[in-house]
Write a protein that holds these residues in place. Structure first.
Motif, short mmCIF file in Angstrom:
data_model
loop_
_atom_site.label_atom_id
_atom_site.label_comp_id
_atom_site.label_asym_id
_atom_site.label_seq_id
_atom_site.Cartn_x
_atom_site.Cartn_y
_atom_site.Cartn_z
N ASP A 295 -133.66 40.88 -53.53
CA ASP A 295 -133.22 40.66 -52.15
C ASP A 295 -132.02 41.55 -51.85
O ASP A 295 -130.88 41.20 -52.21
CB ASP A 295 -132.88 39.17 -51.97
CG ASP A 295 -132.75 38.81 -50.50
OD1 ASP A 295 -132.80 39.73 -49.66
OD2 ASP A 295 -132.60 37.61 -50.21
N GLU A 296 -132.23 42.66 -51.20
CA GLU A 296 -131.16 43.61 -50.88
C GLU A 296 -130.24 43.87 -52.07
O GLU A 296 -129.03 43.68 -51.97
CB GLU A 296 -130.31 43.11 -49.70
CG GLU A 296 -131.10 43.05 -48.42
CD GLU A 296 -130.20 42.80 -47.23
OE1 GLU A 296 -129.21 43.54 -47.09
OE2 GLU A 296 -130.48 41.86 -46.45
N THR B 290 -135.81 36.99 -46.59
CA THR B 290 -135.34 36.20 -47.71
C THR B 290 -136.21 34.95 -47.87
O THR B 290 -136.61 34.59 -48.97
CB THR B 290 -133.87 35.81 -47.50
OG1 THR B 290 -133.09 36.98 -47.43
CG2 THR B 290 -133.37 34.93 -48.63
N GLN C 7 -129.12 38.49 -53.24
CA GLN C 7 -128.40 39.43 -52.38
C GLN C 7 -126.99 39.71 -52.92
O GLN C 7 -126.54 40.84 -52.96
CB GLN C 7 -128.33 38.85 -50.97
CG GLN C 7 -128.01 39.87 -49.91
CD GLN C 7 -128.49 39.44 -48.53
OE1 GLN C 7 -129.25 38.50 -48.38
NE2 GLN C 7 -128.05 40.16 -47.52
MG LIG Z 1 -131.72 37.74 -46.37
#
Ligand SMILES: [Mg+2]
Ligand SMILES: Nc1ncnc2c1ncn2[C@@H]1O[C@H](COP(=O)(O)OP(=O)(O)OP(=O)(O)O)[C@@H](O)[C@H]1O
Ligand SMILES: Nc1ncnc2c1ncn2[C@@H]1O[C@H](COP(=O)(O)OP(=O)(O)OP(=O)(O)O)[C@@H](O)[C@H]1O
Ligand SMILES: Cc1ncc(C[n+]2csc(CCO)c2C)c(N)n1
Ligand SMILES: [Mg+2]
Lengths: 299, 287, 304, 264, 264
Positions: free
Chosen positions: E167-168, E53, E91
């Motif tokens: 991010d994910e 991240t 995320q």
């Molecule tokens: Mg992360």
């Protein structure tokens, strides 16, 4: 806060209207620029110094205004005169502080807050009582203190007991409302966890709900500090023994002892801020785990 | 609606306790009077008298209700004895002061959130300002404003504003700071400017906090106005009703004015709550 | 010409002369436009005049002289009240029959500038007020401390609070009263005060002459027609809290106090008041003989 | 226990659960029949919202079915709850922020009245089990998400309940850690013979761990397939490349895809 | 762009980032060297806390490196940010609760000053892209978690930034939905030729999507392996059973395991 150009223009305008106004504006912006510069430094001492400079600036402006504009001391005394009064009247101020703050405000605060916490826990088990009591409680909290105080003096006598009673009424509902909200502040998952342990009501209360309620409780307790002091002082306007901060203020108005009145106000502001600060400090200790406290901790 | 029955139950309980307290607290006077006359009084006689005294220590609920009714419906609204008239005097100054106070509170909060120097210097002093006994400086404020030629409802409104700005500052600072780091980062990736971040993120997310503090603020405003009414020579307004009632020992009048003030406060809070529901529903924040 | 008058207390027959003068057009006849500001427990007339909120105020001499010593140069320009209406009212059952019985009792006193005559009296009786001899309580706005028996005696005015005690149901024979006049500790009450430097202005002086003349005319009219005066007061009460019976009775009592005065200050009364204030024991109200605290400059012209 | 001749620990018959919501009723579980024997490891898999969590909560008496019957050890779920039959691991770690990691693990022990020494002992053991020795004195927010999740597993293990219910316990962990914890969980299960109910979104995980895989589908939530695993009790990680494994995984994937229907 | 003769969009050289915290400094990134070309799809994988991240945030100028150099299109990240070069998917979905789904997608468009008509048009397009037609007027909480995540992807796509940082994004979704969205994302990438940086915990996902896989390891965060994928641009889901795929996956797994070291 404002661009330098705007500041300069304001100062110039001040000088045009009245040289004295210009001087004061220049001083104000000078101090402000200093503070703004300091605030950009990320050093830890800045957090202490900046508010102090701000306070000193305000006091200096006050002093300047009184002497430059020749304000009569019976309208607004200069900070220096107030300071002189404080220094010469320390025993009186202490006696008043003892009567109003330690006896009236603090007693009332402790009783009121404790009662609110207990009642919150009691009615927490009864949605019926909550739905009935909280709106009525909000209504009672809206009763103006200037109306309550004479009644309390009539009921509890003119000494500090009636002042404490006023304070109890003033702090009770803010704390109650916050505490009730706090007791509800647990997450369903946290409660379910207790349920899978088959924990008893008291176990759940002590191990989960009271700790979770602390951030809310302290919100209420902080609000209550300012209310307590005001309540105790104002109640003295409606009958009191011949000692106390509120008594002194009413008595001195009649003889135009404004420095003394301001000395009492200064003591009140100081004591009130310190009271607030102490409660905030305890909050920091007790709710160290709460995100709002953690962020302050690392900065 | 669901709450109506519980509220009525609680109110009924309070009224019951109130009657008992009235009998208990007013009885002393009845016995004293009898003793001065050298008479004996029976219990039922005492009860009867305690509930209908001219100057009770604690007026019975029905006396207060009658006082309220007389004050509201028993007079022309323009009459000086009408609670509607005095209520209106207080309300107008309250609204003005509340407007000043919340505007000042919001501006200060914006300053605190956007300016580090203000953040550090204003908050401790805002707290200190609220520990000053307002009743002590109200006369001075009135006198100073008078000497500057400011009279009428404005001085009262200023005192009322002084009490209401604080809750608004506290709530609004919290609200404007409520967006989390991710929401702010999102604005950064869009390269949004300060005004856009304020208008599209900070302001909307502060709305729930704003309304909560406005409710506290409006109640504080009303108290401020009442306090401000005392040093203007107790001319008109609920504050002066309280005071003159107190001065002449007319307990019923005090209690009627007290309840009128509380009803006023409750209605103002109710109105803000209603606006809150409408606004938040529009914003999709009510589920 | 505009004149603003700040009263010492709420609208009531205590100030009937001014309301009558306004209502009957006596001020108008003099070409004055008078605004009467009611007072109250939270209003200090001295502060109002210092802040420029009024041209002339009604105040009691002790607090006016105290303010003068604090640096606010007030000057008495007229004294409509000849005698004092202040007294201490006690419940008989509390065991007070004479001043000798005060020792050990709780006494209610007004503060805010009205405490000086009382302190002077106690000083004269040799009673300490710090709680060792008598316990002093700052009484609120009403007579409750007596009715609730929180105090043995409370301060009352002959024209007001005394009757509130009576109205509450206590019979006169259950009460013992001590008038300050009778005890020889009276000080001058309601007088008219202005700022010293403004008097040097001839236009202002002229205005005050007209004001005092019309006010005294109002007072004399009120003395002669007490019931009408009381009704005029009632009409001017914005709070709607006053009652007719109470105001009529008050007017009757007030008339007794104004009776001996044509408006001009009697120097002997002044001397007596000053004497009382200076003998205040360890904490005298004023420390030096005041000079220029009163003048006949206005009344001489007004009453010729 | 009371019913003779059966080893079924959990027995659901025609279970129904309808939530009453503002928008109308939601049929979360419909006609669910399932029997779980002592010592089984049962995985629940299915698309989001199909009722996996709800079913687990019914077993733990956190939710009350609106129809059918459900018994645990022959008792009602609530009776079993009062006998402290369950260890429950929630989807999020849900540690109490005002307690240290050790304090959190002690929480159920305090409530169940274990002695001081016993508490210390057990905390030490489970911390070791989840590889968190030395972190007992830290507060939850001082640990990474994965470590918190492990602490919450330790908390559920500490008091040795017969039945372990785990709702996506490894969702927040990366693949490597997940593999290691899967192995540990299998070891623990083999050693203690607990009955385990386990919710997951990962097909390989379900296949790797379970003796029985329950595939569910939504609207209304029901069981579409129950697969008994032929894999041996002893499962090295490499078993995931075996034929049996791939076959079962395929069957689960097909079941899942069917359940998805028109929904994405 | 300013540097002639290179197609590198993102170029990190000896990048270092140290967070100063109350407990002392945290070395989040250490000596990171990476060059990403225009049109590449780069996945970042590594254990929790290894700095994935943080690296993505450095590229987007949300974090400022304490050493080394980082250029985006030859500019500093902050200059690129001011040119609105990035679409960022966090995320968590992070939709504004007071805006409808359409309103949320409009947010960047309003800020960047698109016309009314253009806004409507684009909202319609991206909603269709992520299969959320008809949900524009709903508020976020009226959608399931997966739908919210898709809306947040739509928001990042709406203004057509050259570089997409994710991010994910699919962490909260179940396997089936995830597969479908992976396919969609590949299609979008092929069609638009965007440069994509993508963080994930899932090895198959990383292998399936990327042209380049960056394996990271923690304490301090650094790159341990960069794997260029030999897979063709056109990738059906079945490719996951291919030899190449399994080989790469194996290499990634080994890299990950090595990075884990003593830590679990
Ligand atoms: Mg992360
Ligand atoms: N308390 C509740 N009130 C109303 N509906 C509920 C409640 N809890 C769950 N639901 C609904 O019941 C259905 C099943 O929910 P459940 O949480 O069991 O799904 P799940 O299979 O665990 O999904 P996920 O994989 O997303 O965790 C969903 O449609 C959900 O919206
Ligand atoms: N603002 C910050 N202040 C201090 N330390 C930080 C901060 N942000 C991240 N870190 C630390 O830097 C390291 C890298 O964090 P980062 O969030 O980049 O990890 P990650 O690879 O994204 O992990 P995950 O898979 O859990 O999301 C971690 O040790 C983290 O604790
Ligand atoms: C709180 C308070 N109570 C009484 C007085 C004294 N006072 C001033 S004028 C007047 C006449 C009343 O009828 C009286 C009694 C005061 N100043 N403040
Ligand atoms: Mg679930």
């Amino acid at each position: 806060m404002t661009g330098l150009g705007v500041q300069a223009a304001l100062i110039a305008a001040g000088f045009l209207i009245d040289a004295r106004l210009g001087v004061m504006l220049a001083f104000w912006f000078g101090a402000w620029t200093l503070n703004a510069g300091l605030a950009e430094l990320r050093a830890p001492w800045v957090r202490r110094v900046v508010p102090m400079i701000f306070g000193v600036t305000v006091l200096a402006l006050w002093e300047m205004a009184v002497s430059l504009f020749d304000i009569s001391p019976v309208i607004l005394p200069a900070p220096s005169a107030i300071w002189a009064q404080i220094v010469t009247s320390l025993p009186t101020l202490w006696a008043d502080f003892l009567q109003t703050f330690l006896k009236g405000a603090l007693t009332g605060y402790v009783i009121g807050c404790a009662a609110a916490v207990v009642v919150a826990i009691l009615i927490d088990r009864s949605p019926f009582l909550q739905r009935g009591l909280l709106p009525v409680g909000n209504f009672v909290a809206a009763l103006p203190i200037v109306g309550i105080a004479p009644i309390m003096v009539m009921w509890f006598g003119f000494d500090w007991h009636s002042k404490a009673a006023v304070v109890v009424i003033m702090v009770f509902f803010p704390v109650l409302v916050n505490m009730v909200a706090g007791l509800k502040a647990t997450e369903p998952m946290q409660r379910d966890l207790m349920s899978t342990y088959s924990a008893s009501y008291w176990q759940t209360l002590v191990k989960l709900r009271l700790p979770a309620a602390m951030p809310f409780l302290f919100n209420g307790l902080k609000i209550a500090t300012t209310l307590a002091l005001i309540g105790a002082i104002v109640a003295e306007f409606f009958g009191s023994p011949i000692v106390g901060m509120g008594f002194r203020i009413t008595a001195e108005i009649g003889r135009l002892g404004l420095p003394m009145i301001w000395a009492e106000i200064a003591v009140a502001a100081l004591a009130g801020s310190a009271f607030y600060g102490v409660v905030a400090l305890i909050e920091k200790r007790v709710t160290f785990w709460h995100p709002s406290q953690r962020r302050q901790g690392t900065e | 609606m669901r709450s109506l029955f519980p509220i009525l139950t609680v109110v009924a309980a309070i009224i019951g306790v109130w009657y008992l307290a009235a009998i208990w607290m007013n009885a002393t006077w009845v016995y004293d009077q009898a003793a001065r006359d050298g008479r004996e009084v029976g219990f039922s006689e005492v009860v009867g008298q305690t509930l209908n005294q001219e100057r009770p220590v604690l007026p019975a609920p029905h006396q207060v209700a009658k006082g309220l009714w007389d004050g509201v419906a028993g007079q022309k609204v323009t009459s000086k004895r009408s609670l509607v008239y005095h209520g209106w005097v207080t309300l107008s100054a309250t609204l003005l002061g509340f407007a000043f106070g919340s505007a000042a509170g919001i501006l200060l909060a914006v300053g605190i959130v956007y300016n580090r120097a203000m953040d550090m210097s204003v908050m401790p002093w805002a707290i200190a300002s609220q520990t000053i006994p307002i009743l002590a400086i109200a006369p001075m404020i009135i006198v100073v404003l008078n000497s500057l030629g400011v009279t009428g409802i404005v001085p009262k409104a200023i005192i009322s504003a002084y009490l209401s700005f604080f809750p608004v500052v506290v709530g609004m600072v919290k609200g404007l700071r409520s967006p989390d780091a991710m929401q702010l980062d999102l604005m950064r990736t869009y390269n949004a400017n300060g005004a856009q971040t304020f208008g599209k993120l900070r302001l909307p997310s502060s709305m729930p906090y704003l309304f909560a503090s406005l409710k506290v603020g409006v109640a504080a405003s009303l108290v401020g106005t009442i306090v401000g009414e005392l040093p203007t020579g107790a001319v008109a307004g609920l504050g002066s009703r309280l005071l003159s009632g107190s001065y002449y020992g007319q307990t019923v009048q005090i209690w009627a004015a007290l309840f009128a003030a509380a009803i006023l406060a409750a209605s103002l809070v109710g109105i803000i709550g209603w606006v809150e529901r409408v606004v938040l529903a529009r914003m999709g924040l009510v589920r | 010409e505009d004149v603003t008058l700040q009263l010492k207390w709420v609208t009531q027959a205590q100030f009937a002369g001014y309301f009558v003068a306004k209502d009957k057009g006596f001020y108008e006849e003099e070409g004055l436009n008078v605004t009467i500001l009611p007072g109250g427990p939270d209003v200090a007339p001295t502060q109002v005049i210092a802040g420029g909120g009024a041209d002339v105020v009604v105040d009691w001499m002790p607090s006016a002289l105290a303010a003068r010593e604090k640096g606010l140069p007030l000057v008495n320009i007229a004294q409509p009240f000849k005698s004092s209406g202040m007294m201490l009212t006690c419940l008989k059952e509390s065991g007070v029959a004479s001043p000798a019985d005060f020792k050990g009792k709780t006494l209610g006193v007004w503060f805010g500038g009205n405490e000086y005559p009382f302190l002077n009296w106690m000083n004269k009786l040799g009673l300490k007020t710090d709680g060792t001899d008598v316990t002093v309580l700052k009484q609120g706005f009403n007579v409750d401390p007596l009715l609730q028996k929180q105090a043995a005696c409370i301060s009352t005015m002959t024209y007001n609070e005394y009757w509130q005690v009576i109205d509450a149901g206590v019979k006169p024979e259950d009460l013992v009263t001590f008038k300050y006049e009778d005890e020889g500790v009276a000080t001058l009450e309601d007088g008219l005060y202005v700022l010293e430097e403004k008097l040097k202005d001839a236009a202002f002086e002229d205005k005050m002459v007209k004001f005092v003349r019309a006010s005294m005319k109002g007072w004399k009219y009120a003395e002669a027609n007490p019931d009408e005066a009381a009704m005029i007061v009632l009409e001017n009460d914005e709070t709607g809290a006053q009652t007719e019976t109470h105001q009529k009775r008050m007017m009757g009592e007030i008339a007794k106090l104004t009776a001996g005065s044509n408006g001009a200050l009697d120097e002997a009364d002044f001397k007596r008041t000053v004497g009382a204030l200076m003998s205040g024991g360890s904490d005298p109200v004023i420390t030096a003989e005041p000079t220029g605290a009163w003048t006949h400059q206005i009344t001489d012209k007004a009453l010729q | 226990m009371t019913e003779a001749g059966t080893t079924a620990v959990i027995e659901a018959k025609a279970l129904d659960l309808v939530f009453q919501t503002a928008d109308g009723p939601v049929h979360a579980l419909k006609d669910v029949n399932l029997s779980i024997n002592r010592g089984e490891f049962v995985s629940f898999i299915g698309p989001s919202g199909c009722g996996k969590t709800t079913f687990l909560r019914c077993i733990a008496a956190l939710e009350h079915p609106t129809g059918g019957s459900l018994t645990v050890n022959g008792l009602t779920p609530d009776e079993a709850r009062r006998k402290r039959a369950y260890g429950y691991v929630f989807q999020a770690a849900g540690l109490y922020p005002w307690r240290t990691i050790a304090g959190n693990i002690k929480l159920p022990l305090e409530i169940m009245g274990f002695s001081r020494d016993e508490q210390e002992e057990r905390v030490r053991n489970v911390l070791q089990l989840v590889d968190l020795e030395g972190f007992g004195k830290k507060f939850p927010w001082q640990l990474s998400g994965g470590m918190q999740q492990r602490a919450s597993i330790a908390r559920a293990l500490a008091f040795d309940a017969d039945i372990l219910l785990m709702d996506e316990p490894f969702g927040a962990l990366d693949e490597i850690v997940r593999d290691r914890l899967n192995e540990e969980l299998l070891k623990l299960w083999a050693r203690t013979g607990k009955t385990i109910g386990f919710v997951t979104h990962s097909i390989p995980e379900a296949v790797y761990l379970s003796t029985k895989i329950v595939v569910m589908s939504p609207r209304p939530g029901r069981i579409t397939d129950v697969i008994d695993s032929p894999l041996p009790k002893d499962r090295p990680l490499e078993i995931r490349d075996s034929r049996d494994f791939i076959e079962i995984a395929h069957r689960v994937r097909e079941g899942l895809r069917a359940g998805h229907g028109d929904e994405v």
